[in-house]
Each structure stands twice: as C-alpha cells, then as structure tokens.
Design a protein around this motif. Structure first.
Motif, short mmCIF file in Angstrom:
data_model
loop_
_atom_site.label_atom_id
_atom_site.label_comp_id
_atom_site.label_asym_id
_atom_site.label_seq_id
_atom_site.Cartn_x
_atom_site.Cartn_y
_atom_site.Cartn_z
N ASP A 1 0.85 -1.19 0.00
CA ASP A 1 0.00 0.00 0.00
C ASP A 1 0.89 1.24 0.00
OD1 ASP A 1 -1.78 2.06 0.45
OD2 ASP A 1 -2.75 1.15 2.18
N PRO A 2 0.74 2.14 -1.01
CA PRO A 2 1.60 3.33 -1.05
C PRO A 2 1.02 4.55 -0.34
CG PRO A 2 0.36 3.19 -3.07
CD PRO A 2 -0.07 1.99 -2.23
N HIS A 3 -0.20 4.46 0.23
CA HIS A 3 -0.93 5.65 0.68
C HIS A 3 -0.47 6.15 2.04
CE1 HIS A 3 -3.48 3.60 -2.30
NE2 HIS A 3 -3.97 4.79 -2.58
N VAL A 4 0.84 6.41 2.16
CA VAL A 4 1.43 6.79 3.44
C VAL A 4 0.93 8.15 3.93
CG1 VAL A 4 3.51 5.39 3.23
CG2 VAL A 4 3.44 7.65 2.16
N TRP A 5 0.52 9.02 3.01
CA TRP A 5 0.09 10.37 3.40
C TRP A 5 -1.22 10.37 4.19
CZ3 TRP A 5 0.24 8.20 -1.38
CH2 TRP A 5 -0.98 8.00 -2.03
N LEU A 6 -1.95 9.26 4.21
CA LEU A 6 -3.18 9.19 5.00
C LEU A 6 -2.89 9.00 6.49
CD1 LEU A 6 -5.42 7.09 2.60
CD2 LEU A 6 -5.42 9.56 2.95
N ASP A 7 -1.66 8.76 6.84
CA ASP A 7 -1.19 8.80 8.22
C ASP A 7 -0.43 10.11 8.39
OD1 ASP A 7 0.23 8.66 10.59
OD2 ASP A 7 1.17 6.73 10.16
N PRO A 8 -0.97 11.08 9.11
CA PRO A 8 -0.31 12.39 9.20
C PRO A 8 1.12 12.33 9.71
CG PRO A 8 -2.55 12.53 10.06
CD PRO A 8 -2.26 11.08 9.82
N LEU A 9 1.42 11.38 10.57
CA LEU A 9 2.77 11.32 11.12
C LEU A 9 3.77 10.74 10.12
CD1 LEU A 9 2.09 10.33 14.84
CD2 LEU A 9 2.13 12.58 13.73
N ARG A 10 3.34 9.79 9.30
CA ARG A 10 4.22 9.32 8.23
C ARG A 10 4.38 10.41 7.16
NH1 ARG A 10 1.95 4.04 9.48
NH2 ARG A 10 3.55 2.40 9.46
N HIS B 1 -15.10 -0.59 14.72
CA HIS B 1 -13.74 -0.26 14.30
C HIS B 1 -13.43 -0.80 12.89
CE1 HIS B 1 -13.61 0.15 18.70
NE2 HIS B 1 -12.74 1.11 18.45
N GLU B 2 -14.41 -1.38 12.23
CA GLU B 2 -14.21 -1.92 10.89
C GLU B 2 -14.56 -0.86 9.84
OE1 GLU B 2 -15.61 -5.14 13.71
OE2 GLU B 2 -16.34 -3.16 13.08
N ILE B 3 -13.66 -0.62 8.90
CA ILE B 3 -13.97 0.26 7.78
C ILE B 3 -13.97 -0.58 6.50
CG2 ILE B 3 -13.25 2.45 8.80
CD1 ILE B 3 -10.56 2.15 7.36
N VAL B 4 -15.14 -0.70 5.90
CA VAL B 4 -15.28 -1.44 4.65
C VAL B 4 -15.10 -0.45 3.51
CG1 VAL B 4 -16.80 -2.86 3.23
CG2 VAL B 4 -16.82 -3.11 5.72
N THR B 5 -14.07 -0.65 2.70
CA THR B 5 -13.69 0.30 1.66
C THR B 5 -13.73 -0.36 0.29
OG1 THR B 5 -11.33 -0.23 1.89
CG2 THR B 5 -12.21 1.54 3.28
N SER B 6 -14.02 0.43 -0.72
CA SER B 6 -14.08 -0.10 -2.08
C SER B 6 -12.68 -0.44 -2.62
CB SER B 6 -14.76 0.89 -3.02
OG SER B 6 -14.07 2.13 -3.03
N HIS B 7 -11.64 0.11 -2.02
CA HIS B 7 -10.27 0.01 -2.54
C HIS B 7 -9.33 -0.10 -1.34
CE1 HIS B 7 -6.87 2.80 -4.36
NE2 HIS B 7 -6.48 1.54 -4.35
N GLU B 8 -8.36 -0.95 -1.42
CA GLU B 8 -7.46 -1.22 -0.29
C GLU B 8 -6.42 -0.10 -0.16
OE1 GLU B 8 -4.72 -4.89 1.47
OE2 GLU B 8 -5.45 -4.92 -0.58
N ALA B 9 -6.90 1.08 0.28
CA ALA B 9 -6.04 2.26 0.30
C ALA B 9 -5.82 2.84 1.68
CB ALA B 9 -6.64 3.34 -0.60
N PHE B 10 -6.35 2.20 2.72
CA PHE B 10 -6.39 2.86 4.02
C PHE B 10 -5.68 2.08 5.12
CE2 PHE B 10 -9.90 4.29 1.44
CZ PHE B 10 -9.82 5.67 1.57
N ALA B 11 -4.68 1.29 4.73
CA ALA B 11 -3.96 0.48 5.72
C ALA B 11 -3.20 1.35 6.71
CB ALA B 11 -3.01 -0.49 5.01
N TYR B 12 -2.58 2.43 6.23
CA TYR B 12 -1.81 3.29 7.13
C TYR B 12 -2.72 4.04 8.09
CZ TYR B 12 2.14 2.30 4.10
OH TYR B 12 3.12 1.65 3.38
N LEU B 13 -3.82 4.55 7.58
CA LEU B 13 -4.79 5.23 8.45
C LEU B 13 -5.34 4.25 9.48
CD1 LEU B 13 -7.48 7.76 7.37
CD2 LEU B 13 -8.14 5.83 8.80
N ALA B 14 -5.68 3.05 9.04
CA ALA B 14 -6.24 2.05 9.95
C ALA B 14 -5.23 1.66 11.03
CB ALA B 14 -6.69 0.82 9.17
N GLN B 15 -3.98 1.46 10.63
CA GLN B 15 -2.95 1.07 11.60
C GLN B 15 -2.75 2.16 12.64
OE1 GLN B 15 1.33 1.36 10.82
NE2 GLN B 15 1.41 -0.89 11.01
N ARG B 16 -2.70 3.41 12.20
CA ARG B 16 -2.42 4.51 13.12
C ARG B 16 -3.52 4.68 14.17
NH1 ARG B 16 1.93 6.58 14.70
NH2 ARG B 16 2.66 6.78 12.53
#
Length: 278
Positions: free
Chosen positions: A115-124, A166-181
């Motif tokens: 997953d490249p969407h690191v910008w969805l985690d503000p600290l990353r 705490h489950e987010i069902v998304t159309s696209h696997e783009a939110f792993a960093y947000l979910a982890q944080r």
C-alpha cells in the motif's frame, strides 16, 4: 499546404493526448501527484511547482506526454513515490540526484502489503514533508507544516477514541496506514488497484463480514466509480459514504478551496459518523 497543416495538427494532438503536458524549467519542482505537490507548495510557496497529475485524474493511470517527459528531465527537483506507484514516470525520471523517491524516506516504515498511501497517516506524511523541506532548503517551513500535521493527528486520536465499531469497509485497499495509526480494521472489497473487479466469492465474503460485524457504512472514493460499494450496501442494508484517499482533488474541490487538511477532516467526520464515535 493543407496536408501539411493537417499533419502538424495531428502531431500536436498526439502530444497533448498522452498527458497533462506541464511546462518546467531548471527552477521548477515537478511533483507526480497531489499530496507531493501540496507539500512542496506549502513548504516553498514562492517556488514554481508543477503537478503532473491533472485535477480529477487517477494518478495510477498517469501517462506522460513527450512534453511531460522533457519537463521531468529539466526540473530542479522531481518528487515521486517510487515502488512502482507510477511506473512510466519512474522510468522517465531515472535515478538522478534531482529525483526524490519518497517511499524510501528513512523511518517511514512502509507496510509489506504494498500500500503506497502513506500520506493518510499524518505522522508518516510528516516524515515525507521533512525530506522535501530538506531537499528544497526550507527546513523551517517544513517544520511548521509538520506542526499542523501533528495537530491533525491529535484530532484523529480524539475523534476515533471512543467508537462503537472499528471496521472500515472500503471499495479500494487504500487505508492500511490510516487504519494502523488509529486502531481500525480495514475490510477492502477490492485490492490495491482501484480499477480491480472483485471475484464473486470475495464479494460474498465481504457481505458476510458486513452482516456479522454490524457494519453500517460502506466507503467509496471520489475518483472511482461507487458501483461496487453500492452493491455491497444494497445487499446488506448499509449506507454509503465517501472516504477519500486524497490521491488528487477534483475541480469542484479545488474551486471550493479544499486542500489536504480539509479532505482529511472530511474523512474524520465520515469515520466518526460511520463508526458510531462519540
């Protein structure tokens, strides 16, 4: 003469059809897509910054015109993610000293799922901002932007601290960093490619999870069709809402004055409502 004009017009059409065709000189910073362009403009507002991905376009689909490729070669600094996120651009940029491949930023802790969407985690994202600031020679401005990103992280920590789900069902696997944080569980309907179509068995599995977990909201994105999310919502009686991966802004969002922080706060409101946070 008429035939020559037609041929010239045809060549111009081919050149402009291949991409957004930015213009760049030796002082220009070329960014591959919105989050990197936003950071560069915030850090160095007086510097010319060109975003290769036009408003409303999917950055995964970026195709460079010959003019764009020339702009990349001539730019003072090229900002891209790397790791195959935009392969045509990565090939054109090469490995020169003016190319910053930001997924290689030290300490970024890139997840192994690709997953490249690191910008969805503000600290990353703050680590990327720091590296861009160093490359542009504007460390103090980068530090000020990072202060805002830490404040945004605090808003998310507070807003998502007490939620019924705490489950987010998304159309696209783009939110792993947000979910982890923020201690969430991402349940993607499709994989990392936003254009991927789910297999019937995968779709049935997601429907089953939605019903078992009591999920009330299915999230879709602004730059891709909501059809798959709407299918799951229809099968389960859930509602749909936007969760924006902020890969790019639409023309309407730009006209409304939106930016990264506005879209992240809109995401937070969507999560708070969908997860029953209070």
């Amino acid at each position: 003469m008429r035939l020559r004009i037609i041929l010239i017009l045809a060549v111009v059409s081919l050149l402009t059809a291949c991409g957004p065709s930015v213009q760049a000189g030796p002082d220009t910073v070329v960014a591959s897509f919105y989050p990197l362009a936003f950071a560069a403009k915030e850090i160095a507002p007086g510097d010319p910054v060109e975003n290769l991905t036009p408003p409303g376009a999917e950055p995964h689909d970026l195709e460079l015109s010959p003019i764009d490729a020339a702009a990349v070669r001539q730019a003072r600094l090229v900002l891209l993610l790397g790791h195959g996120f935009q392969p045509q651009l990565e090939d054109a940029a090469g490995g020169g000293d003016n190319v910053l491949r930001l997924l290689d930023t030290p300490g970024l802790d890139v997840l192994p799922n690709g997953d490249p969407h690191v910008w969805l985690d503000p600290l990353r994202y703050a680590k990327i901002v720091t590296r861009i600031g160093q490359a542009l020679g504007h460390e103090a401005a980068a530090a000020r932007l990072n202060t805002r990103l830490r404040a945004l992280d605090a808003e998310y920590q507070q807003g998502l601290a007490n939620c019924e789900r705490h489950e987010i069902v998304t159309s696209h696997e783009a939110f792993a960093y947000l979910a982890q944080r923020y201690g969430l569980e991402q349940i993607p309907i499709t994989g990392l490619s936003p254009e991927a179509e789910p297999q019937p068995a995968d779709l049935a599995h997601v429907v089953q999870l939605v019903e078992e977990r009591g999920v009330t909201t299915i999230y879709y994105e602004t730059l891709v069709s909501p059809r798959i999310a709407e299918t799951v919502a229809r099968e389960t009686g859930a509602t749909t809402a936007v969760l924006d991966p902020i890969e790019g802004l639409t023309k309407d969002e730009i006209a409304a004055g939106d930016d990264y922080f506005a879209r992240m706060r809109a995401n937070l409101r969507a999560l708070e409502e969908g997860l029953g946070c209070h």
